[in-house]
Design an enzyme around this catalytic site. Structure first.
Site, PDB file in Angstrom:
ATOM      1  N   GLU A   1      -3.616   5.460   5.247  1.00  0.00           N
ATOM      2  CA  GLU A   1      -3.363   6.535   4.273  1.00  0.00           C
ATOM      3  C   GLU A   1      -4.429   7.618   4.297  1.00  0.00           C
ATOM      4  O   GLU A   1      -4.152   8.796   4.110  1.00  0.00           O
ATOM      5  CB  GLU A   1      -3.259   5.954   2.850  1.00  0.00           C
ATOM      6  CG  GLU A   1      -1.950   5.243   2.555  1.00  0.00           C
ATOM      7  CD  GLU A   1      -1.945   3.775   2.934  1.00  0.00           C
ATOM      8  OE1 GLU A   1      -2.775   3.355   3.772  1.00  0.00           O
ATOM      9  OE2 GLU A   1      -1.111   3.028   2.392  1.00  0.00           O
TER      10      GLU A   1
ATOM     11  N   GLU B   1       0.998  -2.963   2.496  1.00  0.00           N
ATOM     12  CA  GLU B   1       0.877  -3.261   1.058  1.00  0.00           C
ATOM     13  C   GLU B   1       2.039  -4.146   0.600  1.00  0.00           C
ATOM     14  O   GLU B   1       1.858  -5.055  -0.215  1.00  0.00           O
ATOM     15  CB  GLU B   1       0.831  -1.950   0.261  1.00  0.00           C
ATOM     16  CG  GLU B   1      -0.468  -1.193   0.528  1.00  0.00           C
ATOM     17  CD  GLU B   1      -0.520   0.160  -0.149  1.00  0.00           C
ATOM     18  OE1 GLU B   1       0.263   1.041   0.244  1.00  0.00           O
ATOM     19  OE2 GLU B   1      -1.326   0.334  -1.076  1.00  0.00           O
TER      20      GLU B   1
ATOM     21  N   GLY C   1       2.041   1.570   3.198  1.00  0.00           N
ATOM     22  CA  GLY C   1       2.893   0.849   2.250  1.00  0.00           C
ATOM     23  C   GLY C   1       3.523  -0.391   2.872  1.00  0.00           C
ATOM     24  O   GLY C   1       3.853  -1.350   2.168  1.00  0.00           O
TER      25      GLY C   1
ATOM     26  N   ALA D   1       5.145   4.157   3.543  1.00  0.00           N
ATOM     27  CA  ALA D   1       5.941   5.043   2.692  1.00  0.00           C
ATOM     28  C   ALA D   1       6.544   6.140   3.565  1.00  0.00           C
ATOM     29  O   ALA D   1       6.002   6.464   4.618  1.00  0.00           O
ATOM     30  CB  ALA D   1       5.052   5.663   1.624  1.00  0.00           C
TER      31      ALA D   1
END
Ligand SMILES: CC/C=C\CC(=O)SCCNC(=O)CCNC(=O)[C@H](O)C(C)(C)COP(=O)(O)OP(=O)(O)OC[C@H]1O[C@@H](n2cnc3c(N)ncnc32)[C@H](O)[C@@H]1OP(=O)(O)O
Length: 708
Positions: A123, A103, A100, A61
């Site tokens: 994270e 993910e 992310g 992210a």
């Protein structure tokens, strides 16, 4: 953005394009959503490959978007749409797939990785958890223990380990996109029923309750007050105990508490501060982007005590040729053995082949004649260092950079001993020098920007967080430590114990309190410095004037312990008691408590109750106040420099962002008010008097950090 193209007639190729790391910004997320839709609607497309441009899949992210009004399509439905697709979706992972990014890859039906790729869910290091389904999919894919380890540590795994764990389906040494395209063609048309991770049952974990209790205990012990690792355990537990949809709900709730926490802000600030310190500047106009470092092929180290050995190892591990000089034969023989042992152990730890021996040892300083850069690491004694610098100035080849590993001495004075003062900088390593991440690169008024650039680049090569700082007594780190230590001593005089002070600091998040650290590093170190500064009077005179030296309050407690031969761990006694000289486990020492009581009586001091809040405010705010003074003097270019120094060199808890960031979190007005309060009570302690920069910032309402 994400680029869509049709390759090999039937494969939709989606390329993530958001340099430098293809972070999943709002624009990129929108691009992915659009490209996936295009691929799924196009009848020519039978399978889809997702890759990243410039050799990196995705760095996760976009951290810069956190704390802003997030726009664009959210990650979770985007990944869900990929997983639900009725055409095989294959992630082609080069470089990094992190957070992310991983993910997103876990939402794909297959993952092909290049052998050099790194994968992970870091994270937790940003105060978050993998909340785009990562905490729910990874345990379903690789089992609870392995997923828990990756998620709570945030560690990156190699492609080989990812294959072994079952995170990826194939590893290639060749072109990853080509391999993924070929692979996607081979699975086109096959059922995807068994490929959607969210539909997998979580592998059964025996003794689930006991397993998670133990995991939670372990995490709480090592997290030292950080909340994200705890939330990570809770999220993985949800994966192990709840159906996927409910697990996702739990993941979202846990993330919501983390996302708005001060800890996440502090950790994300640290991420950027760590990178910002590389963009150094000096008051004389030297800058990271305009100063060209000199090439360094051969480095030399003078003095092979503890620091010199560590520096030799750190240099050798970067692949440089190293000339190591020690004039005392016995010390040289011991150093050779110690260095090769350290190199071997380092190689074993990294799972690498031992570093080829590029170290030449000598008893003669003439051996450094061919070195491009010399690091002097002799005993911390100005007269000795002066002599070495005069010799180096004669011996070294023209243009060689002369560096001193000193923790406090005047760089400019040493430079004045040489013919080329512009080639002299400080390189302040932290012990053990081959392990500790921090390096203070100290420039004097005459250091050239090229010299600073060269030392900064060498530090980076050695894997250090290098921070350029100006020349003053103690530079940044040790200078700020002085008022912190001073306050700790004063608190003992006023009624505290080493245990109480250390407990307060450890509860705050430091790995060790100030007195335990002092025992570890040796009380005699500071004693020697105080003696040289003319602060130490032997024996104990009484009355308040006995505790005023050079016009300010002084506590002789450390000196008195040293006079008793209590130097800390090495003598088995210091602020604490150890089972033997060199022992590591500290115990409360009744002798010390009686000693403190007697001392107070002798000095006419009445012990009062000191609480944890006072310990934190006096020790930390005095340290922070010195930080403001350092900024005001231009010794550090910005608060990030100070924060990085404290986080990477002094055990400041990362989830509190560093001292200057912490001051901003507490509120500068509050810090100033508390300092004023304590200074009124202790007017003979100048370190408690708020400095003018702090006062000005409070008066103007300006902040030190834009993130706050
Ligand atoms: C719902 C929430 C879902 C998911 C949460 C997340 O995904 S959180 C993000 C998780 N990802 C990470 O923690 C990875 C962070 N990045 C890195 O570890 C490294 O940058 C990486 C990708 C290994 C590349 O390392 P390299 O040494 O090549 O480059 P460098 O670190 O100097 O980075 C280059 C510049 O890119 C900026 N940057 C890196 N990652 C991000 C990111 N995820 N978001 C925004 N910006 C990122 C980095 O700050 C550097 O820029 P600079 O201006 O120098 O600060």
């Amino acid at each position: 953005m994400a680029q869509f193209s049709l390759v090999s007639a039937s494969v939709g190729l989606i390329t993530l394009q958001n340099p430098p790391v293809n972070a999943l910004s709002a624009v990129l997320r929108q691009g992915i959503v659009d490209a996936v839709e295009k691929a799924l609607c196009d009848p020519k497309v039978k399978s889809v490959v997702i890759c990243g441009q410039n050799g990196i899949f995705c760095g996760g992210a976009d951290i810069r978007e956190f704390g802003t009004n997030m726009r664009g399509p959210p990650l979770i439905p985007m990944i869900h749409a990929i997983e639900s697709a009725n055409k095989p979706m294959v992630a082609a992972i080069e470089g990094s797939a992190l957070g992310g990014g991983l993910e997103l890859a876990l939402g794909c039906h297959y993952r092909i990785a290049h052998s050099q790729a790194r994968l992970g869910l870091p994270e937790v290091t940003l105060g978050l958890l993998p909340a785009a389904g990562g905490s729910q999919r990874l345990p379903r894919l690789i089992g609870v223990p392995a997923a828990l380890n990756l998620i709570t540590t945030g560690r990156h795994v190699t492609a080989a380990e990812a294959l072994q764990l079952g995170i990826v389906d194939q590893v290639t040494d060749h072109n990853t996109v080509d391999a993924a395209v070929k692979f996607s063609q081979s699975v086109a048309g096959q059922s995807l029923d068994g490929r959607r991770i969210s539909t997998y049952p979580c592998p059964v974990q025996p003794n689930l309750d006991a397993f998670f209790e133990e995991a939670m205990l372990k995490v709480r012990q090592s997290a030292r007050g950080a909340i994200a690792p705890v939330a990570c355990v809770q999220a993985v537990r949800a994966a192990a105990t709840l159906p996927y949809a409910q697990g996702m709900k739990r993941e979202k709730e846990l993330m919501a508490t983390l996302f708005t926490s001060g800890q996440a802000r502090a950790l994300q600030y640290c991420f950027f501060a760590q990178r910002a310190v590389g963009r150094w500047s000096t008051p004389s106009g030297g800058r990271w982007d305009t100063s060209k470092p000199r090439p360094v092929h051969t480095a030399a180290v003078i003095g092979l005590g503890t620091m010199g050995r560590g520096i030799t190892v750190a240099l050798a591990q970067t692949g440089l040729s190293v000339v190591a000089v020690e004039t005392q034969v016995k010390q040289l023989t011991e150093a050779k053995q110690a260095v090769s042992g350290m190199l071997e152990r380092g190689a074993t730890r990294r799972g690498a082949a031992p570093t080829p021996d590029r170290i030449t040892y000598s008893e003669n300083i003439q051996a450094v004649a061919g070195a491009d850069l010399v690091i002097e690491a002799v005993f911390e004694d100005m007269a000795l260092k002066e002599k070495v610098f005069r010799q180096l100035s004669d011996v070294c080849k023209p243009g060689a950079l002369l560096c001193t590993n000193t923790s406090a001495l005047d760089i400019d004075h040493l430079a004045s001993q040489t013919r080329n003062p512009e080639l002299v900088v400080g390189m302040h390593f932290f012990a053990p020098a081959h392990v500790m991440k921090l390096l203070e690169v100290v420039y004097g008024p005459r250091s050239s920007s090229q010299a600073v650039a060269t030392a900064m680049q060498l530090g980076k090569k050695m894997g250090k967080i290098s921070v350029a700082v100006g020349n003053c007594r103690g530079f940044v780190g040790n200078r700020m430590l002085k008022p912190y230590l001073e306050q700790a001593f004063f608190l003992l005089e006023e009624g505290a114990t080493p245990e109480l002070v250390d407990r307060a600091l450890e509860d705050f998040g430091f790995p060790m309190g100030v007195f335990k650290v002092s025992d570890l590093s040796g009380l005699d170190v500071g004693w020697r410095v105080r003696k040289a500064d003319g602060m130490v009077e032997s024996g104990l005179s009484t009355g308040p004037s006995a505790r005023i030296r050079q016009g300010r309050r002084y506590s002789p407690l450390g000196d008195l312990l040293c006079e008793q031969g209590r130097f800390g761990q090495k003598t088995g006694r210091g602020w604490y008691l150890y089972d033997k000289p060199g022992g590591r486990v500290s115990k409360s020492d009744p002798w010390l408590h009686s000693f403190l009581e007697e001392y107070r009586v002798q000095q006419g001091l009445v012990a009062r109750r000191v609480d944890q809040q006072e310990v934190l405010e006096r020790c930390l705010f005095a340290l922070i106040n010195e930080g403001f003074q350092i900024l005001e003097e231009g010794i550090a270019a910005g608060p990030e420099d100070i924060d990085a120094i404290y986080v990477f060199g002094y055990g400041w808890p990362r989830h509190r962002g560093g001292p200057m960031f912490y001051a901003g979190m507490v509120g500068l007005a509050k810090v100033m008010e508390r300092l004023d309060h304590y200074h009124q009570a202790h007017p003979d302690e100048p370190s408690l008097q708020p400095c003018s920069l702090l006062r000005r910032l409070v008066a103007s309402g300006k902040k030190l950090h834009s993130q706050l």
